[in-house]
Write an enzyme that holds these catalytic residues in place. Structure first.
Site, PDB file in Angstrom:
ATOM      1  N   PRO A 107      27.637  38.546  16.413  1.00  0.00           N
ATOM      2  CA  PRO A 107      28.893  38.615  17.174  1.00  0.00           C
ATOM      3  C   PRO A 107      29.397  40.015  17.516  1.00  0.00           C
ATOM      4  CG  PRO A 107      29.382  38.173  14.890  1.00  0.00           C
ATOM      5  CD  PRO A 107      27.868  38.170  15.017  1.00  0.00           C
ATOM      6  N   CYS A 108      28.704  40.672  18.425  1.00  0.00           N
ATOM      7  CA  CYS A 108      29.146  41.995  18.861  1.00  0.00           C
ATOM      8  C   CYS A 108      30.474  41.923  19.608  1.00  0.00           C
ATOM      9  CB  CYS A 108      28.078  42.663  19.720  1.00  0.00           C
ATOM     10  SG  CYS A 108      27.618  41.742  21.186  1.00  0.00           S
ATOM     11  N   HIS A 109      30.853  40.726  20.043  1.00  0.00           N
ATOM     12  CA  HIS A 109      32.141  40.572  20.721  1.00  0.00           C
ATOM     13  C   HIS A 109      33.317  40.821  19.771  1.00  0.00           C
ATOM     14  CE1 HIS A 109      31.295  36.515  19.093  1.00  0.00           C
ATOM     15  NE2 HIS A 109      32.611  36.444  18.946  1.00  0.00           N
TER      16      HIS A 109
END
Length: 170
Positions: A134-136
């Site tokens: 989850p780089c978001h």
């Protein structure tokens, strides 16, 4: 020779395509219906030799994510290719809890390189299995969204879905 399976799923955020290796590990994924764009997330030397359209094992985790079972996606196996720094960064991304965020500065610190803010941003930019890593969940130091390979509307939607309570998501 390596084989992979690709599938495009319908989500509230639009088409979501997943590429998995023969062991069911996600190699790349993102909010597009373009197989070429997904394959383009991988360096040439890491692309599978053969890609077949089919059913990916992670489809249930994508459905679960969009049904509110956010952390199910973090259990999906992934396969990423990078240096020790990138590998550690991707591992740290999976440790950010749903509903939580880090700034790029905090993320650099979590990677053990507090002065490597630009490298932290590169770790996010080169993250091929979006959603599953989850780089978001990484934001600019001022709390604004920053960038996202799949667009800020998708990033905002993912964070809202994960119930991130912030007014900076504009």
């Amino acid at each position: 020779m390596t084989d992979a399976t690709i599938q495009t799923l319908d989500t509230p955020d639009g088409a979501f395509t997943v590429l998995e290796d023969s062991e069911g590990r996600v190699l790349a994924s993102g909010w597009t219906d373009s197989a070429e764009r997904i394959l383009g997330r991988l360096a040439d030397r890491h692309r599978p030799d053969r890609v077949a359209v089919g059913t990916v094992r992670s489809a249930d985790a994508v459905d679960a994510f969009y049904s509110g079972e956010i952390e199910h996606a973090m259990q999906v196996p992934v396969r990423q290719f990078g240096t020790e720094l990138f590998t550690e960064g991707w591992r740290q991304l999976r440790l950010i809890p749903a509903g939580g965020t880090l700034t790029y500065t905090e993320f650099a610190g979590a990677m053990g390189r507090p002065d490597a803010v630009r490298a932290a941003a590169s770790v996010c930019a080169r993250n091929a299995p979006a959603l599953f890593v989850p780089c978001h969940r990484v934001l600019r130091t001022d709390g604004t969204l920053g960038g996202f390979a799949w667009g800020l509307d998708v990033k905002r939607s993912l964070l809202e879905r994960e119930s991130v309570g912030t007014t900076a998501l504009v």
